[in-house]
Design a protein around this motif. Structure first.
Motif, PDB file in Angstrom:
ATOM      1  N   SER A  58      36.638  23.626  -2.573  1.00 40.77           N
ATOM      2  CA  SER A  58      36.762  22.940  -1.282  1.00 40.77           C
ATOM      3  C   SER A  58      35.464  23.112  -0.509  1.00 40.77           C
TER       4      SER A  58
ATOM      5  N   ALA B 128      34.712  26.998  -0.621  1.00 39.18           N
ATOM      6  CA  ALA B 128      35.644  27.970  -1.187  1.00 39.18           C
ATOM      7  C   ALA B 128      35.488  28.010  -2.691  1.00 39.18           C
TER       8      ALA B 128
ATOM      9  N   ILE C 173      35.144  32.923   0.306  1.00 38.65           N
ATOM     10  CA  ILE C 173      34.709  31.758   1.071  1.00 38.65           C
ATOM     11  C   ILE C 173      33.286  32.031   1.524  1.00 38.65           C
TER      12      ILE C 173
ATOM     13  N   HIS D 299      41.440  36.983   0.460  1.00 34.52           N
ATOM     14  CA  HIS D 299      42.424  36.368  -0.423  1.00 34.52           C
ATOM     15  C   HIS D 299      42.507  37.128  -1.753  1.00 34.52           C
TER      16      HIS D 299
ATOM     17  N   VAL E  18      40.836  30.270  -3.840  1.00 35.26           N
ATOM     18  CA  VAL E  18      41.027  29.581  -2.568  1.00 35.26           C
ATOM     19  C   VAL E  18      40.950  28.080  -2.833  1.00 35.26           C
TER      20      VAL E  18
ATOM     21  N   SER F  56      41.623  25.512  -0.490  1.00 35.78           N
ATOM     22  CA  SER F  56      41.275  24.601   0.606  1.00 35.78           C
ATOM     23  C   SER F  56      40.821  25.374   1.838  1.00 35.78           C
ATOM     24  N   ILE F  57      39.856  24.801   2.564  1.00 35.31           N
ATOM     25  CA  ILE F  57      39.376  25.381   3.822  1.00 35.31           C
ATOM     26  C   ILE F  57      39.151  24.261   4.839  1.00 35.31           C
TER      27      ILE F  57
ATOM     28  N   SER G 240      42.223  28.795   5.724  1.00 39.67           N
ATOM     29  CA  SER G 240      42.122  28.698   4.265  1.00 39.67           C
ATOM     30  C   SER G 240      43.506  28.819   3.642  1.00 39.67           C
TER      31      SER G 240
ATOM     32  N   SER H 282      45.444  29.505  -0.324  1.00 35.77           N
ATOM     33  CA  SER H 282      45.120  30.116  -1.614  1.00 35.77           C
ATOM     34  C   SER H 282      46.335  30.146  -2.538  1.00 35.77           C
TER      35      SER H 282
ATOM     36  N   SER I 163      49.665  23.061   6.489  1.00 28.86           N
ATOM     37  CA  SER I 163      49.400  23.598   5.154  1.00 28.86           C
ATOM     38  C   SER I 163      50.370  22.969   4.158  1.00 28.86           C
TER      39      SER I 163
END
Length: 605
Positions: A201, A214, A220, A236, A240, A242-243, A254, A256, A296
């Motif tokens: 990401s 990420a 990150i 995390h 990961v 998505s950010i 973020s 995970s 999310s």
């Protein structure tokens, strides 16, 4: 002193899910907010794109067309078009009003080239997609030419993002590199490489200063685009997926495969909160455009919405809100312990002090409340200047004759022996009476300002003035109502009822002053009362800068209508002892006074 990071962590600890999770039929791979923040879109394994209003409790009808999972979504900046990238090798451009789509295919013959990340440029003149063949496809929205293929990556491209000014495009790949492309020249500008760091990401900060990406290694990375310095966010326990940056670039969220959503303080490179609730991998996260919500999406087939409103409070505002909450708890506790409150005893000086003076209040505030009780007989409607004021509308002012039920409030402040002496010697003051017929034909509305514009000492002063006015007017007959005017208009209530008295003491309004809607509702209420009352009066207890933008044409018209619907008085609270200039708001009121605090003493001008 409490550190900013500690305050931020305390704010984040109070984040709660908003409503129930939105359940999908299959795993959800992507989620995005519309530019106006009113809608959310999601894409999932079931090949459908979903589009619904924020606050909905279930999914509406789906948008169908893809033949494989929907991997990524992006709104155009005007909110009219939604792009979706799919494992079927296509990008669909959805017309959200017509719910139709335009299909763009990058598969050839028997070969399907999955498309992963997709993004619109801020100016909507381009959109881009990352492809499984290692190329970035870049389309122009103003021409029908084939896409440019930006070559350089050696493996699948999972994510793409445009810079806020639209000049650059960043792409992240399974080859452990991030590449930054010049959109105008369609050429590579910079390569960021971290061995073993497959990029899942990527995003630019809204202020354009940072680039974050990420990785499958659970980290990150945030790169300062001015000097190339980077920082690492660790926490995390899995890759990961998505950010996303908050709109003010202060925070990063973020998601995970450790099933968690995490919030990070970007400046200090610290984790401030873990948002728990998902039962499987979190594949996508997003901030709403105003930063008040986050979303999310997860393999547990849900999209969760998180309320981040407290995070958007400035630290000093947040600390003030916490102090107010503690004060509310003390007040509530005192009220619960107090004797029955009714119209005859809730304004007794000792009882009032017991109820409203919380332990956390400074001594100066305590003194203010006590002084207000001594002012109560003078804080009345008046038609002329002078040291003594007299009520209008059929009353006979103050007199030396009467009964204990209409004894002036100031008389109760004398010691018992002195009060008895004044009564026996006809020195005591009594409120004048009016006939029952007139009482039924007149109503007085006390309006107290609330909201962020009136806080601290001014807020306490406004509440105490309200109680003093209620005590004065309750003994003068006629109907009496009270309402708050702040971010919303509260319907008028009878302030002599115990529950409503408690609300006057405890009600909090943590938002800014709204004008048009409350003024409109007030106007409608006054029109209704015109049918039932011969005389309508209002008393406004407000900050001296109340409605300073009254020159707005839409507001000014409503104010003029309200002006003609009754007799309106104002007490303006002025805590600036160096300025006793007339308040700027004069359009609405027939008469106005200032309550000025000088050297911890309160006077009325």
């Amino acid at each position: 002193m409490t550190s900013l990071n500690t305050i931020l962590s305390e704010q984040a600890a109070q984040i709660t899910p908003q409503g129930t999770p939105i359940l999908h039929s299959e795993r959800v791979y992507c989620v995005a907010f519309s530019p106006d923040g009113r809608h959310i879109a999601s894409g999932s394994v079931n090949r459908q794109v979903n589009f619904w209003e924020v606050g909905a409790t279930e999914l509406p009808s789906h948008m169908r067309g893809h033949t494989k999972f929907v991997w990524s979504l992006s709104f155009s900046s005007d909110g009219t078009t939604l792009a979706s990238a799919s494992g079927d090798g296509t990008v669909f451009l959805w017309d959200l009003e017509k719910r139709s789509h335009y299909r763009i295919e990058e598969s050839h013959y028997a070969t399907i080239i999955p498309l992963y990340g997709v993004a619109f440029s801020p100016q909507n003149d381009y959109f881009a997609a990352g492809c499984a063949d290692g190329d970035v496809r870049l389309w122009s929205t103003t021409s029908k030419r084939p896409p440019w293929k930006l070559k350089g990556h050696k493996s699948e491209i999972y994510c793409v993002a445009f810079s806020p000014d639209g000049r650059f495009l960043a792409s992240g790949s399974n080859d452990a590199t991030v590449r930054i492309w010049n959109v105008e020249n369609k050429c590579e500008e910079q390569v960021l490489s971290r061995p073993g760091c497959r990029v899942t990401s990527i995003t630019f900060s809204p202020d354009g200063c940072l680039l974050a990406y990420a990785s499958t290694n659970s980290h990150i990375y945030i790169v300062n685009l001015a000097d190339g310095e980077s920082q690492i966010l660790s926490g995390h326990q899995g890759l990961v997926w998505s950010i996303a940056f908050s709109p003010d670039s202060r925070l990063l969220i973020s998601g995970s495969n450790d099933h968690s959503v995490r919030l990070w303080d970007v400046e200090n490179s610290q984790q401030i909160q873990i948002l728990e609730g998902h039962l499987d991998d979190v594949n996508s996260v997003a901030f709403s455009p105003d930063g008040l919500l986050a979303a999310s999406a997860s393999d547990d087939r849900t999209v969760r919405i998180w309320d981040l409103s407290l995070l958007n409070e400035r630290p000093e505002t947040y600390l003030r809100l916490v102090a107010k909450q503690k004060e509310e708890q003390t007040l509530d506790k005192n009220l619960a312990k107090s004797d029955k409150i009714d119209s005859n005893n809730f304004l007794d000086p000792d009882k009032l002090a017991e109820l409203i003076l919380a332990d956390s209040l400074p001594q100066a505030i305590t003194d203010l409340y006590k002084q207000l009780l001594t002012l109560a007989p003078k804080l009345t409607f008046a038609d002329h200047r002078g040291s003594q004021t007299y009520s209008c509308g059929g009353y006979h002012g103050l007199t030396h004759k009467g009964g204990l039920d209409n004894l002036a409030l100031s008389e109760h402040l004398y010691p018992d022996n002195l009060l008895l002496h004044r009564i026996l010697n006809h020195e005591a003051l009594y409120y004048g009476r009016e006939g029952e017929r007139e009482k039924r034909r007149r109503i007085t509305l006390i309006i107290t300002q609330s909201g962020l514009e009136i806080s601290g000492t001014a807020n306490h002063l406004a509440r105490a003035l309200t109680l003093a006015a209620i005590g004065r007017l309750a003994n003068l007959g006629g109907d009496l109502r009270h309402a708050f005017f702040g971010s919303i208009w509260t319907p008028p209530t009878d302030p002599l009822k115990p529950d409503n008295c408690k609300k006057i003491l405890l009600r909090q309004d943590h938002e800014g002053l709204n004008l048009k809607e409350p003024f409109t509702l007030l106007k409608e209420q006054l029109r209704i009362w015109q049918e039932n009352y011969h005389q309508i009066e209002t008393l406004w207890i407000i900050d001296r800068h109340f409605a300073a933008d009254r020159k707005r044409s839409d507001i000014n018209k409503i104010i003029q209508e309200i002006h003609n619907l009754g007799r309106h008085r104002a007490w303006f609270i002025n805590l600036n002892s160096n300025s006793a200039a007339p308040p700027p708001t004069t359009d609405l009121f027939h008469q106005q006074r200032q309550i000025v605090m000088q050297n911890d003493k309160i006077t009325m001008l």
